[in-house]
Design a protein around this motif. Structure first.
Motif, short mmCIF file in Angstrom:
data_model
loop_
_atom_site.label_atom_id
_atom_site.label_comp_id
_atom_site.label_asym_id
_atom_site.label_seq_id
_atom_site.Cartn_x
_atom_site.Cartn_y
_atom_site.Cartn_z
N SER A 22 0.83 -1.21 0.00
CA SER A 22 0.00 0.00 0.00
C SER A 22 0.86 1.25 0.00
O SER A 22 0.60 2.19 -0.76
CB SER A 22 -0.92 0.02 1.22
OG SER A 22 -1.80 -1.06 1.20
N LEU A 26 0.95 3.94 -2.93
CA LEU A 26 0.65 5.35 -2.69
C LEU A 26 1.79 6.25 -3.15
O LEU A 26 1.57 7.29 -3.75
CB LEU A 26 0.38 5.60 -1.21
CG LEU A 26 -0.98 5.16 -0.69
CD1 LEU A 26 -1.01 5.21 0.83
CD2 LEU A 26 -2.08 6.02 -1.29
N SER A 30 1.19 8.84 -6.14
CA SER A 30 1.32 10.29 -5.92
C SER A 30 2.41 10.88 -6.82
O SER A 30 2.26 12.00 -7.32
CB SER A 30 1.58 10.61 -4.45
OG SER A 30 2.78 10.03 -4.00
N VAL A 56 4.06 10.65 1.42
CA VAL A 56 3.18 9.60 1.92
C VAL A 56 3.33 9.52 3.43
O VAL A 56 4.45 9.45 3.94
CB VAL A 56 3.52 8.23 1.28
CG1 VAL A 56 2.69 7.12 1.90
CG2 VAL A 56 3.31 8.28 -0.23
N ASP A 57 2.21 9.54 4.12
CA ASP A 57 2.20 9.32 5.56
C ASP A 57 1.92 7.83 5.76
O ASP A 57 0.79 7.37 5.58
CB ASP A 57 1.11 10.16 6.23
CG ASP A 57 1.06 9.98 7.73
OD1 ASP A 57 1.74 9.07 8.26
OD2 ASP A 57 0.32 10.74 8.38
N GLU A 58 2.96 7.08 6.09
CA GLU A 58 2.84 5.64 6.19
C GLU A 58 1.94 5.19 7.32
O GLU A 58 1.29 4.15 7.22
CB GLU A 58 4.24 5.01 6.35
CG GLU A 58 5.10 5.19 5.13
CD GLU A 58 6.44 4.51 5.23
OE1 GLU A 58 6.58 3.57 6.05
OE2 GLU A 58 7.35 4.92 4.49
N SER A 60 -0.87 6.61 8.43
CA SER A 60 -2.30 6.76 8.10
C SER A 60 -2.63 6.30 6.68
O SER A 60 -3.80 6.33 6.29
CB SER A 60 -2.72 8.22 8.26
OG SER A 60 -2.05 9.03 7.31
N LEU A 61 -1.61 5.88 5.93
CA LEU A 61 -1.78 5.47 4.54
C LEU A 61 -2.48 6.55 3.72
O LEU A 61 -3.47 6.30 3.04
CB LEU A 61 -2.53 4.14 4.43
CG LEU A 61 -1.79 2.92 4.95
CD1 LEU A 61 -2.65 1.67 4.83
CD2 LEU A 61 -0.47 2.72 4.22
N LYS A 62 -1.93 7.76 3.80
CA LYS A 62 -2.43 8.88 3.03
C LYS A 62 -1.29 9.49 2.25
O LYS A 62 -0.16 9.57 2.74
CB LYS A 62 -3.06 9.94 3.93
CG LYS A 62 -4.33 9.48 4.59
CD LYS A 62 -4.94 10.59 5.41
CE LYS A 62 -6.21 10.09 6.07
NZ LYS A 62 -6.84 11.15 6.85
N ALA A 63 -1.60 9.93 1.04
CA ALA A 63 -0.60 10.58 0.19
C ALA A 63 -1.04 12.01 -0.08
O ALA A 63 -2.24 12.32 -0.08
CB ALA A 63 -0.43 9.82 -1.11
N ALA A 64 -0.07 12.87 -0.34
CA ALA A 64 -0.36 14.26 -0.66
C ALA A 64 0.56 14.73 -1.79
O ALA A 64 1.73 14.34 -1.85
CB ALA A 64 -0.16 15.14 0.56
#
Length: 116
Positions: A22, A26, A30, A56-58, A60-64
């Motif tokens: 994941s 991500l 991104s 990528v914030d590993e 929270s599994l969020k990308a920006a």
């Protein structure tokens, strides 16, 4: 004749693998959006284009994807500015929407790869 099969399920290893897949997906997704957005960023001296980053914030599994100049938001939102051919306002919003299926495919491929 009876045949027996024994299966050992290692859920922790699977979860580690899917998490790593994941994160990798991500990151690649991104970066893909950033590449497309950079091709549309209004360009004068390329400062705005060079300011683009994908993170990528590993946890929270969020990308920006972001552009970091004092005028990045204004350039993105101002629809009346004149731009060179191929360059446009909404240079990030457009690629985010248009590339969503491709980003999903990139993430899915990395998840499949991590489960091999």
């Amino acid at each position: 004749m009876t045949q027996r099969t024994r299966l050992r399920f290692n859920g922790a290893a699977i979860l580690r693998g899917t998490r790593q897949g994941s994160v990798r997906g991500l990151r690649l997704g991104s970066e893909h959006v950033l590449q497309v957005a950079r091709s549309r960023v209004p360009i004068e001296e390329a400062t705005l284009e060079r300011s683009g980053t994908a993170t990528v914030d590993e946890s929270s599994l969020k990308a920006a994807v972001a552009f970091d100049t004092p005028y990045a938001v204004r350039q993105h939102e101002e629809l009346n500015y004149q731009h060179d051919a191929g360059r446009t306002a909404k240079y990030l919003e457009g690629p985010m929407a248009e590339e969503a299926a491709q980003v999903a495919a990139i993430i899915a491929a990395q998840l499949r790869r991590s489960l091999r």
